[in-house]
Design a protein around this motif. Structure first.
Motif, PDB file in Angstrom:
ATOM      1  N   LEU A   8      86.856   3.606  29.865  1.00 24.73           N
ATOM      2  CA  LEU A   8      85.680   2.812  29.501  1.00 24.73           C
ATOM      3  C   LEU A   8      84.641   2.900  30.606  1.00 24.73           C
ATOM      4  O   LEU A   8      84.944   2.701  31.786  1.00 24.73           O
ATOM      5  CB  LEU A   8      86.074   1.348  29.281  1.00 24.73           C
ATOM      6  CG  LEU A   8      87.084   1.061  28.173  1.00 24.73           C
ATOM      7  CD1 LEU A   8      87.361  -0.436  28.099  1.00 24.73           C
ATOM      8  CD2 LEU A   8      86.594   1.577  26.830  1.00 24.73           C
ATOM      9  N   LYS A  16      83.816  -4.566  29.998  1.00 27.63           N
ATOM     10  CA  LYS A  16      84.829  -3.505  30.069  1.00 27.63           C
ATOM     11  C   LYS A  16      86.222  -4.075  30.335  1.00 27.63           C
ATOM     12  O   LYS A  16      87.209  -3.603  29.765  1.00 27.63           O
ATOM     13  CB  LYS A  16      84.466  -2.497  31.166  1.00 27.63           C
ATOM     14  CG  LYS A  16      83.196  -1.709  30.884  1.00 27.63           C
ATOM     15  CD  LYS A  16      82.958  -0.615  31.896  1.00 27.63           C
ATOM     16  CE  LYS A  16      82.672  -1.125  33.284  1.00 27.63           C
ATOM     17  NZ  LYS A  16      81.386  -1.791  33.437  1.00 27.63           N
ATOM     18  N   GLY A  20      88.952  -3.783  27.649  1.00 32.02           N
ATOM     19  CA  GLY A  20      90.022  -2.904  28.113  1.00 32.02           C
ATOM     20  C   GLY A  20      91.391  -3.521  27.964  1.00 32.02           C
ATOM     21  O   GLY A  20      92.346  -2.851  27.533  1.00 32.02           O
ATOM     22  N   ASP A  33      91.716  -1.144  36.325  1.00 32.73           N
ATOM     23  CA  ASP A  33      90.284  -1.255  36.596  1.00 32.73           C
ATOM     24  C   ASP A  33      90.043  -0.733  38.005  1.00 32.73           C
ATOM     25  O   ASP A  33      90.634  -1.231  38.963  1.00 32.73           O
ATOM     26  CB  ASP A  33      89.854  -2.718  36.464  1.00 32.73           C
ATOM     27  CG  ASP A  33      88.355  -2.926  36.633  1.00 32.73           C
ATOM     28  OD1 ASP A  33      87.789  -2.371  37.581  1.00 32.73           O
ATOM     29  OD2 ASP A  33      87.766  -3.661  35.826  1.00 32.73           O
ATOM     30  N   ALA A  78      89.227   1.289  33.079  1.00 32.82           N
ATOM     31  CA  ALA A  78      87.827   0.861  33.120  1.00 32.82           C
ATOM     32  C   ALA A  78      87.229   1.247  34.470  1.00 32.82           C
ATOM     33  O   ALA A  78      87.828   1.000  35.511  1.00 32.82           O
ATOM     34  CB  ALA A  78      87.715  -0.644  32.906  1.00 32.82           C
ATOM     35  N   TYR A 100      81.541   4.837  26.090  1.00 34.12           N
ATOM     36  CA  TYR A 100      80.419   4.146  26.716  1.00 34.12           C
ATOM     37  C   TYR A 100      80.143   2.859  25.944  1.00 34.12           C
ATOM     38  O   TYR A 100      79.772   2.883  24.779  1.00 34.12           O
ATOM     39  CB  TYR A 100      79.204   5.071  26.722  1.00 34.12           C
ATOM     40  CG  TYR A 100      77.861   4.425  26.996  1.00 34.12           C
ATOM     41  CD1 TYR A 100      77.720   3.325  27.844  1.00 34.12           C
ATOM     42  CD2 TYR A 100      76.709   4.944  26.396  1.00 34.12           C
ATOM     43  CE1 TYR A 100      76.485   2.750  28.076  1.00 34.12           C
ATOM     44  CE2 TYR A 100      75.462   4.388  26.637  1.00 34.12           C
ATOM     45  CZ  TYR A 100      75.357   3.282  27.470  1.00 34.12           C
ATOM     46  OH  TYR A 100      74.119   2.710  27.701  1.00 34.12           O
ATOM     47  N   LEU A 101      80.360   1.717  26.588  1.00 38.17           N
ATOM     48  CA  LEU A 101      80.049   0.417  25.998  1.00 38.17           C
ATOM     49  C   LEU A 101      78.622   0.063  26.403  1.00 38.17           C
ATOM     50  O   LEU A 101      78.326  -0.117  27.587  1.00 38.17           O
ATOM     51  CB  LEU A 101      81.032  -0.651  26.498  1.00 38.17           C
ATOM     52  CG  LEU A 101      82.517  -0.415  26.208  1.00 38.17           C
ATOM     53  CD1 LEU A 101      83.343  -1.600  26.707  1.00 38.17           C
ATOM     54  CD2 LEU A 101      82.766  -0.188  24.728  1.00 38.17           C
TER      55      LEU A 101
END
Length: 549
Positions: A8, A16, A20, A33, A78, A100-101
């Motif tokens: 992400l 994210k 996630g 992360d 993420a 891509y968020l």
């Protein structure tokens, strides 16, 4: 080489982390992360790194964190908002499933408030956010294989949109629901994967929680091993032999090493017996040891693995609540001596941990309840939701058939995983995991290790709560909550009043002591653990006055 199932990317505040974790749960995999990796490794926040060393220093740390995670994490990953600024990072993302968020500035205002806690948004944050997005939007789109807009959507809706978009591209792993399948529609129970380590000088590994996990064992053992030794207690003789036979059927030279039950296994004599068995089997550096049983067995197995040939790989298969949430996670291995508990040991993390919840179904109720002490400890030091779940239905919490069993165990493991990942060798933060253990270990020694560990720790937590209250550190409501939660599941609160002098002497050899200075983990509030050094002897005695009977 493993690779993330989904990566992400997107701006700060887009969600994210939340999305996630939802994705990881739905895919039955782990979450990671890279910003969290950096914070854990550096022991300070991202904002502090920016202030102390500047953005360039942070970007160098970020680049290395992304490289490590892409090479070693196979779940949901993420990345920080600025990770895509680095050309090498964008090149490494090629071939991965990158999502891509996206969100617009008005949505960003709602979610983050564009406050100064974000190091790149400290001055005129709305203008700077627009400038950041103008500089980065093209890079996000270049690196991504899929774009999912988050504006006006709940995290659950975003997670499902990601799964729907990637469904044609992601092949579900064996035993896991396919990405387009919602959890409620899946036939198989999901497997929760919890990542441990990897950022404090140790090799990362995963703790798996679920049902029917033995199929994972061969993968963890790997192809380099020729021999596998299964250490098991006498009480699990049939299980140990069945496991040995199954491994033999997979082509390994498998042996079973039976040891005494419970704490009687944690002696130098038993460890020497295991070493002899390994030597007679021709056990080499590439071979693997498996410890199946309760906390005492996994402590012993890990210690034997740490000391044989100065360290061989080992895998933990905990069969009790205590072992799942505490003993088998974190790499602390050890044996007892006449002078105290776990005074001889080593930090030697396993290659993996398989927590099969089916093993709890045959656990005696007293053993199950004893393990809840470590679960409750995790609630008080870090995750109060654990306490809420127990208080909602204490009777259900006392049985593996309860509706929250899996969640309680997963939450407790995550607490420990988070702590030990940042402090493998108990140089600092890891001490908080010893909440209730200073007096608890003293009681265990006083009882010649015949007491259940959880029972002793429960009394130790009661004592620590009263000590915190009397020292002016802990509020009355949280101190009283210790009594009510522990008592509600049937854990003890009291110990013999006349044993205080002996317990005090026992505590002086506790691992947290420094010379003659006694040190206790206490709470400054719910989920706010701290250390109390050298408390007044009168305060100690007064605190024990609430415990003694």
């Amino acid at each position: 080489m493993s690779a993330p199932v989904v990566v992400l990317i997107g701006p700060m505040g887009v969600g994210k982390s939340t999305v996630g974790r939802l994705l990881a749960d739905r895919l039955g995999t782990g979450y990671r992360d890279t910003d969290e990796d950096i914070v854990t490794a550096q022991g300070r926040s991202v904002a502090d790194i920016f202030v102390d060393e500047g953005e360039a220093a942070f970007r160098a740390l970020e680049k290395e964190a992304v490289r490590t995670a892409l090479a070693g994490h196979r779940g949901v990953l993420a990345l920080g908002g600025g990770a895509v600024l680095d050309a090498d990072t964008r090149a490494r993302l090629a071939g991965h499933h990158v999502v891509y968020l996206s969100m617009d500035v008005e949505e960003a205002v709602k979610r983050t408030g564009l406050n100064a806690a974000r190091p790149l948004l400290a001055v005129n944050p709305r203008k700077q956010w627009r400038e950041l997005m103008e500089a980065r939007r093209g890079l996000y789109e270049e690196a991504a294989s899929v774009t999912v807009a988050t504006d006006g959507r709940t995290p659950e809706d975003v997670a499902q949109a990601v799964l729907d978009a990637l469904a044609p591209h992601i092949a579900p792993t064996a035993g896991e629901p396919s990405p387009q399948t919602r959890p409620e529609d899946a036939v198989a129970d999901p497997v929760t994967r919890i990542a441990v380590g990897g950022s404090a000088g140790s090799e990362p590994y995963e703790v798996l929680v679920g049902h029917q996990l033995l199929g994972e064992l061969g993968t963890l053992i790997g192809t380099a091993a020729q021999r596998v030794a299964v250490i098991h207690p006498e009480a699990l003789a049939e299980t140990g032999e069945a496991l040995r036979a199954d491994l033999a059927g997979q082509g390994y030279e498998a042996v079973a090493i039976q040891v005494p039950n419970a704490e009687e296994a944690k002696t130098a004599e038993v460890a020497a017996y295991c070493w002899k068995a390994l030597g007679q089997s021709g056990f080499t550096r590439t071979d693997v040891l498996v410890g199946v049983g309760g906390g005492a067995t996994t402590d012993l197995a890990g210690f034997v693995a740490a000391t044989w040939l100065r360290g061989v790989r080992w895998i933990a298969i905990p069969t009790t609540v205590l072992a799942m949430v505490d003993a088998a996670v974190g790499g602390k291995t050890g044996i007892n001596t006449a002078e105290g508990k776990n005074l001889v040991g080593s930090f030697h993390p396993p290659a993996g941990v398989l927590c099969d919840l089916a093993a709890l179904e045959s656990l005696p109720v007293n053993d199950y309840v004893s393990g809840l002490a470590e679960v409750i400890k995790a609630g008080f030091i870090a995750d109060p939701v654990i306490l809420d779940l127990i208080e909602a239905d204490p009777d259900a919490a006392r049985t593996p058939a309860g509706p929250h069993t899996a969640e309680l165990i997963v939450r407790s493991i995550r607490v420990k995983a988070d702590v030990v990942s940042s402090d493998l060798k108990e140089a600092g933060r890891r001490e908080i995991l010893n909440y209730g253990h200073t007096l608890g270990h003293a009681i265990e020694k006083n009882e010649r290790y015949k007491w259940r560990h959880g029972a002793a720790v429960a009394i130790g937590m009661h004592f620590a709560a009263e000590l915190g209250r009397l020292a002016g550190r802990l509020d009355d409501a949280t101190a009283d909550r210790h009594r009510s939660v522990l008592e509600s599941v049937g854990l003890p609160l009291h110990y013999r009043h006349d044993q205080w002098p002996r317990l005090l002497e026992n505590m002086k050899v506790d691992k947290k002591s420094r010379g003659d200075l006694l040190r206790f983990v206490v709470l400054d509030g719910l989920a706010k653990p701290a250390v109390l050094e050298g408390p007044d002897p009168a305060v100690l005695l007064a605190a024990y006055g609430e415990v003694g009977e």
